[in-house]
Design a protein around this motif. Structure first.
Motif, PDB file in Angstrom:
ATOM      1  N   PRO A  52      -8.371  17.660  62.030  1.00  0.00           N
ATOM      2  CA  PRO A  52      -9.668  17.038  62.304  1.00  0.00           C
ATOM      3  C   PRO A  52     -10.758  18.104  62.403  1.00  0.00           C
ATOM      4  O   PRO A  52     -10.538  19.185  62.966  1.00  0.00           O
ATOM      5  N   LEU A  53     -11.920  17.793  61.855  1.00  0.00           N
ATOM      6  CA  LEU A  53     -13.031  18.749  61.843  1.00  0.00           C
ATOM      7  C   LEU A  53     -14.242  18.153  62.542  1.00  0.00           C
ATOM      8  O   LEU A  53     -14.427  16.948  62.600  1.00  0.00           O
ATOM      9  N   GLY A  54     -15.066  19.014  63.073  1.00  0.00           N
ATOM     10  CA  GLY A  54     -16.291  18.609  63.759  1.00  0.00           C
ATOM     11  C   GLY A  54     -16.508  19.511  64.954  1.00  0.00           C
ATOM     12  O   GLY A  54     -15.622  20.266  65.354  1.00  0.00           O
ATOM     13  N   ASP A  55     -17.695  19.436  65.545  1.00  0.00           N
ATOM     14  CA  ASP A  55     -18.045  20.388  66.597  1.00  0.00           C
ATOM     15  C   ASP A  55     -17.270  20.203  67.893  1.00  0.00           C
ATOM     16  O   ASP A  55     -17.272  21.088  68.731  1.00  0.00           O
ATOM     17  N   ARG A  56     -16.587  19.095  68.080  1.00  0.00           N
ATOM     18  CA  ARG A  56     -15.829  18.905  69.316  1.00  0.00           C
ATOM     19  C   ARG A  56     -14.320  19.039  69.094  1.00  0.00           C
ATOM     20  O   ARG A  56     -13.530  18.788  69.993  1.00  0.00           O
ATOM     21  N   TRP A  57     -13.948  19.442  67.869  1.00  0.00           N
ATOM     22  CA  TRP A  57     -12.546  19.657  67.526  1.00  0.00           C
ATOM     23  C   TRP A  57     -12.302  21.156  67.382  1.00  0.00           C
ATOM     24  O   TRP A  57     -13.039  21.827  66.676  1.00  0.00           O
ATOM     25  N   PRO A  58     -11.272  21.701  68.010  1.00  0.00           N
ATOM     26  CA  PRO A  58     -10.958  23.115  67.749  1.00  0.00           C
ATOM     27  C   PRO A  58     -10.464  23.259  66.309  1.00  0.00           C
ATOM     28  O   PRO A  58      -9.601  22.505  65.864  1.00  0.00           O
ATOM     29  N   ASN A  59     -11.042  24.204  65.590  1.00  0.00           N
ATOM     30  CA  ASN A  59     -10.635  24.417  64.202  1.00  0.00           C
ATOM     31  C   ASN A  59      -9.582  25.523  64.176  1.00  0.00           C
ATOM     32  O   ASN A  59      -9.903  26.708  64.147  1.00  0.00           O
ATOM     33  N   TRP A  60      -8.331  25.108  64.209  1.00  0.00           N
ATOM     34  CA  TRP A  60      -7.214  26.056  64.284  1.00  0.00           C
ATOM     35  C   TRP A  60      -7.063  26.867  63.005  1.00  0.00           C
ATOM     36  O   TRP A  60      -6.360  27.868  62.999  1.00  0.00           O
ATOM     37  N   ARG A  61      -7.747  26.485  61.949  1.00  0.00           N
ATOM     38  CA  ARG A  61      -7.648  27.214  60.692  1.00  0.00           C
ATOM     39  C   ARG A  61      -8.702  28.309  60.572  1.00  0.00           C
ATOM     40  O   ARG A  61      -8.383  29.428  60.199  1.00  0.00           O
ATOM     41  N   SER A  62      -9.936  27.995  60.890  1.00  0.00           N
ATOM     42  CA  SER A  62     -10.983  28.957  60.549  1.00  0.00           C
ATOM     43  C   SER A  62     -11.881  29.405  61.697  1.00  0.00           C
ATOM     44  O   SER A  62     -12.729  30.260  61.489  1.00  0.00           O
ATOM     45  N   ALA A  63     -11.709  28.868  62.896  1.00  0.00           N
ATOM     46  CA  ALA A  63     -12.500  29.378  64.028  1.00  0.00           C
ATOM     47  C   ALA A  63     -12.008  30.781  64.378  1.00  0.00           C
ATOM     48  O   ALA A  63     -10.827  31.093  64.203  1.00  0.00           O
ATOM     49  N   ASP A  64     -12.913  31.609  64.870  1.00  0.00           N
ATOM     50  CA  ASP A  64     -12.467  32.965  65.230  1.00  0.00           C
ATOM     51  C   ASP A  64     -11.721  32.936  66.570  1.00  0.00           C
ATOM     52  O   ASP A  64     -11.737  31.942  67.292  1.00  0.00           O
ATOM     53  N   ASP A  65     -11.048  34.043  66.861  1.00  0.00           N
ATOM     54  CA  ASP A  65     -10.208  34.117  68.056  1.00  0.00           C
ATOM     55  C   ASP A  65     -11.011  33.949  69.336  1.00  0.00           C
ATOM     56  O   ASP A  65     -10.506  33.396  70.319  1.00  0.00           O
ATOM     57  N   ILE A  66     -12.248  34.412  69.351  1.00  0.00           N
ATOM     58  CA  ILE A  66     -13.077  34.269  70.555  1.00  0.00           C
ATOM     59  C   ILE A  66     -13.350  32.794  70.819  1.00  0.00           C
ATOM     60  O   ILE A  66     -13.202  32.309  71.945  1.00  0.00           O
ATOM     61  N   GLU A  67     -13.715  32.049  69.778  1.00  0.00           N
ATOM     62  CA  GLU A  67     -13.997  30.623  69.941  1.00  0.00           C
ATOM     63  C   GLU A  67     -12.742  29.859  70.385  1.00  0.00           C
ATOM     64  O   GLU A  67     -12.783  29.063  71.326  1.00  0.00           O
TER      65      GLU A  67
END
Length: 194
Positions: A52-67
């Motif tokens: 699932p994508l969107g600003d309230r979903w953690p993006n386990w594929r492309s978010a950086d480690d800090i996020e």
């Protein structure tokens, strides 16, 4: 368990949630290596089927480690906030005498909550326990130390969070108890329950 992922993805798709291809085994391995946990079977089934994508979903594929680290630290940060800012402070007697220094309070809260099963974000402030919690694990809403069950399992949670039509929220009996968290929730978030 794979059917959980298909049903969850279908429910999210029907609710208009943007979905990307599911995570690969290599991507799951990367999350484990970087953050030290495995998704429970139902959460993994969803994420292997669709991300699932969107600003309230953690993006386990492309978010950086800090996020992603910030997502994962939300629960502990909420307990720290309530220890430092709530009146009276949220401080269970079992944690010993509350230190005067905010740094020492932070250290103790991190140690205490770090001994509890890891909660992994699904969406916004909804979490589910990491493995080894089994299939059928509950979904928990966490807002600082205000913590409640939000679904007896992943599918019930998604139906509650993203109802189609005028569906009403339900909470079936909890079949999988989560050490520490279940006792805290069932004691109405009282510090004495810890």
């Amino acid at each position: 368990m794979k059917h959980v992922g298909r049903e969850a993805a279908a429910l999210l798709n029907g609710a208009g949630i943007e979905l990307s291809e599911g995570l690969t085994d290599a991507e799951f391995d990367s999350v484990h290596e970087r953050f030290g946990f495995h998704f429970n079977p139902d959460h993994r089934s969803l994420l292997a089927t669709a991300l699932p994508l969107g600003d309230r979903w953690p993006n386990w594929r492309s978010a950086d480690d800090i996020e992603l680290g910030t997502w994962l630290d939300t629960v502990t940060e909420g307990f720290i906030w309530d220890a430092l800012h709530q009146q009276p402070p949220f401080w269970p007697a079992s944690w010993g005498r509350m230190p005067a220094s905010p740094e020492d309070v932070t250290t103790i809260v991190r140690q205490q909550i770090g001994a509890w099963p890891r909660l992994v974000p699904i969406f916004a402030h909804r979490f589910t326990p990491a493995a080894p919690s089994p299939s059928g694990s509950p979904v928990i809403s966490v807002w600082q130390t205000d913590i409640v069950y939000y679904g007896a399992n992943l599918l019930e949670y998604l139906a509650n969070e993203f109802p189609l039509g005028q569906g009403r929220k339900t909470l079936s009996p909890i079949s999988v108890r989560v050490p520490f968290w279940s006792r805290f929730i069932e004691a109405a978030n009282r510090a004495e329950s810890i």
